[in-house]
Design an enzyme around this catalytic site. Structure first.
Site, mmCIF file in Angstrom:
data_model
loop_
_atom_site.group_PDB
_atom_site.id
_atom_site.type_symbol
_atom_site.label_atom_id
_atom_site.label_comp_id
_atom_site.label_asym_id
_atom_site.label_seq_id
_atom_site.Cartn_x
_atom_site.Cartn_y
_atom_site.Cartn_z
ATOM 1 N N HIS A 1 23.899 -45.837 27.470
ATOM 2 C CA HIS A 1 24.380 -46.735 26.422
ATOM 3 C C HIS A 1 23.759 -48.107 26.619
ATOM 4 O O HIS A 1 23.721 -48.635 27.729
ATOM 5 C CB HIS A 1 25.901 -46.867 26.459
ATOM 6 C CG HIS A 1 26.413 -47.843 25.444
ATOM 7 N ND1 HIS A 1 26.601 -47.506 24.121
ATOM 8 C CD2 HIS A 1 26.746 -49.166 25.544
ATOM 9 C CE1 HIS A 1 27.029 -48.560 23.451
ATOM 10 N NE2 HIS A 1 27.124 -49.579 24.289
ATOM 11 N N ARG B 1 38.946 -57.052 15.876
ATOM 12 C CA ARG B 1 38.296 -58.052 16.729
ATOM 13 C C ARG B 1 37.193 -58.777 15.974
ATOM 14 O O ARG B 1 36.977 -59.972 16.156
ATOM 15 C CB ARG B 1 37.719 -57.392 17.983
ATOM 16 C CG ARG B 1 38.779 -56.954 18.985
ATOM 17 C CD ARG B 1 38.196 -55.983 20.015
ATOM 18 N NE ARG B 1 36.978 -56.491 20.598
ATOM 19 C CZ ARG B 1 35.935 -55.729 20.922
ATOM 20 N NH1 ARG B 1 35.967 -54.431 20.715
ATOM 21 N NH2 ARG B 1 34.866 -56.265 21.471
#
Length: 430
Positions: A87, A174
């Site tokens: 990732h 968020r």
């Protein structure tokens, strides 16, 4: 009407006042938010308290586990192969997943790469691959298993909606409440999906610098350490590399042009920095699955990695031989004087490519696969006056003006050679 076990206000107050949060209460908070019992306003307040006051390692672990428990958890136990994933926290020109997944798969390892789309100045792996005619990002779990278990061995596809649904709600919240930068929330967001994915090992490419999500190397290190701890605590062998994203990676910034550059790497060529990082991450991934001495450079040069790429693309209905989209319009900037390129700031180049149409401002916006920027030189290269520095590509020449605005002051030609320095700065382990 059922009685809830806890009260969201109590959890918020505990975090606000630097008090430890009861494990059961934190698990309840994530579950209740997923069920929409806890409101967006309450979770936004909690997220801000986390941003300001942080979380303990145990709290981050519990929160991540609760987010995993909000949805399905995949398992590759019956695959007959070891699995390893990678990732990246994202950057400008970061196409590393494209050559990396087939390269690692060429060593008999399964690489389940569940990837995302771009938003803002950072590109998305799926958007890049969709430049290839016919290529399909959406696969069923059965298709993923079949592709990994076959001679293909690698899959790059969209994550299913069943993985960590709590994260999808919290991430969107968020984004609009000024809490994106909270390291515990970033770490739990990334790792809940990766752990739920079911991979046995994971390598994290955590970037710092102008074009990175975490511009400060100390913050990037803190994020890397938190994520490595989460993976380790969950039984996933996890390491991280801190890598420089102050300048664009490679010479292509966009979608189709990044695919083209990735294929060059798989053919044994390509820009030195892209090759360097691809090789470093491949070695790290293969070491985690018991092949520390794998000769990854040889697999790039002898065609094994390219064979894996072609099989992977074809397995998802793409044509590896098809022509990639070409732009309608191009605009080239030339060097105003002779000298050495001393600076190419990543973020402005990412924003410029986005304004050309290579990225999206909203999730529903279309991406123009032919749009982007091709660099003709990188930091440390010598250029002559009048030589091309970079070429902007778009389908509509009206996009060039704003794209060029974002590049003002973003690059520099001087008298002294200033190399980029090492891409990989640190290795983080448990």
């Amino acid at each position: 009407m059922s009685i809830e076990a806890f009260d969201a206000v109590d959890v918020i107050r505990a975090k606000r006042d630097h008090q430890p949060i009861n494990e059961d209460a934190l698990r309840w908070l994530i579950d209740a938010y997923t069920r929409e019992y806890v409101t967006d306003a309450q979770m936004a307040s909690f997220a801000m308290a986390v941003l300001l006051n942080g979380m303990t390692r145990d709290e981050v672990r519990v929160m991540t586990d609760a987010m995993i428990a909000s949805g399905e958890r995949m398992s590759f136990a019956g695959l007959g192969k070891l699995t390893v994933d990678k990732h990246s926290t994202g950057g400008v020109g970061d196409k590393i997943t494209l050559p990396l997944a087939p390269l690692v798969a060429s060593f008999g390892v399964a690489v389940p790469q569940l990837s995302g789309r771009g938003l803002g100045h950072t590109g998305g792996t799926l958007d890049k691959l969709e430049s290839i005619p016919g290529w399909r990002a959406a696969l069923s779990n059965d298709e993923v298993f079949a592709q990994l278990g076959s001679e293909v061995g690698a899959v790059i596809c969209a994550a299913g909606s069943g993985l960590a649904p709590a994260d999808k709600r919290l991430y969107a919240l968020r984004d609009v409440t000024g809490t994106v930068e909270a390291i515990p929330l970033i770490a739990s967001s990334i790792m809940s999906k990766k752990i739920a994915e079911g991979t046995g090992a994971l390598v994290l490419d955590v970037k710092f610098g102008s074009g990175a999500f975490m511009q400060d190397i100390n913050k990037a290190r803190e994020l890397a350490e938190t994520m490595v701890a989460l993976g380790t605590d969950s039984g996933v062998a996890t390491t991280a590399l801190l890598t420089d994203m102050n300048s664009p990676l490679g010479r292509a910034i966009g979608n189709a042009n990044e695919v083209r550059e990735s294929v060059e790497v798989l053919a044994g060529g390509g820009p030195a920095d892209v090759v360097e990082l691809t090789v470093a991450l491949a070695r790290e991934m293969l070491a985690l699955v018991g092949q520390p001495d794998a000769d990854v450079e040889a697999a790039l040069k002898d065609g094994r990695a390219m064979d894996s790429w072609r099989k992977m693309i074809a397995a998802q209905d793409g044509d590896p031989d098809a022509a990639l989209p070409a732009p309608n319009e191009t605009h080239t900037i030339v060097a105003p004087c002779s000298g050495v390129i001393t600076r190419l700031e990543a973020l402005p180049f990412g924003i410029s490519a986005w304004r050309l149409g290579a990225g999206r401002a909203r999730p529903q916006d279309p991406v123009i696969h032919a749009a982007g920027i091709d660099l003709h030189a990188q930091v440390g290269d010598t250029v002559e006056a009048g030589a091309p520095l970079f070429t902007l590509s778009a389908n509509d020449e009206s996009r060039f003006a704003r794209a060029l605005e974002s590049l003002e002051g973003a690059w520099e030609i001087g008298d002294t050679a200033a190399g980029r320095g090492p891409l990989v700065r640190e290795r983080i382990t448990a």
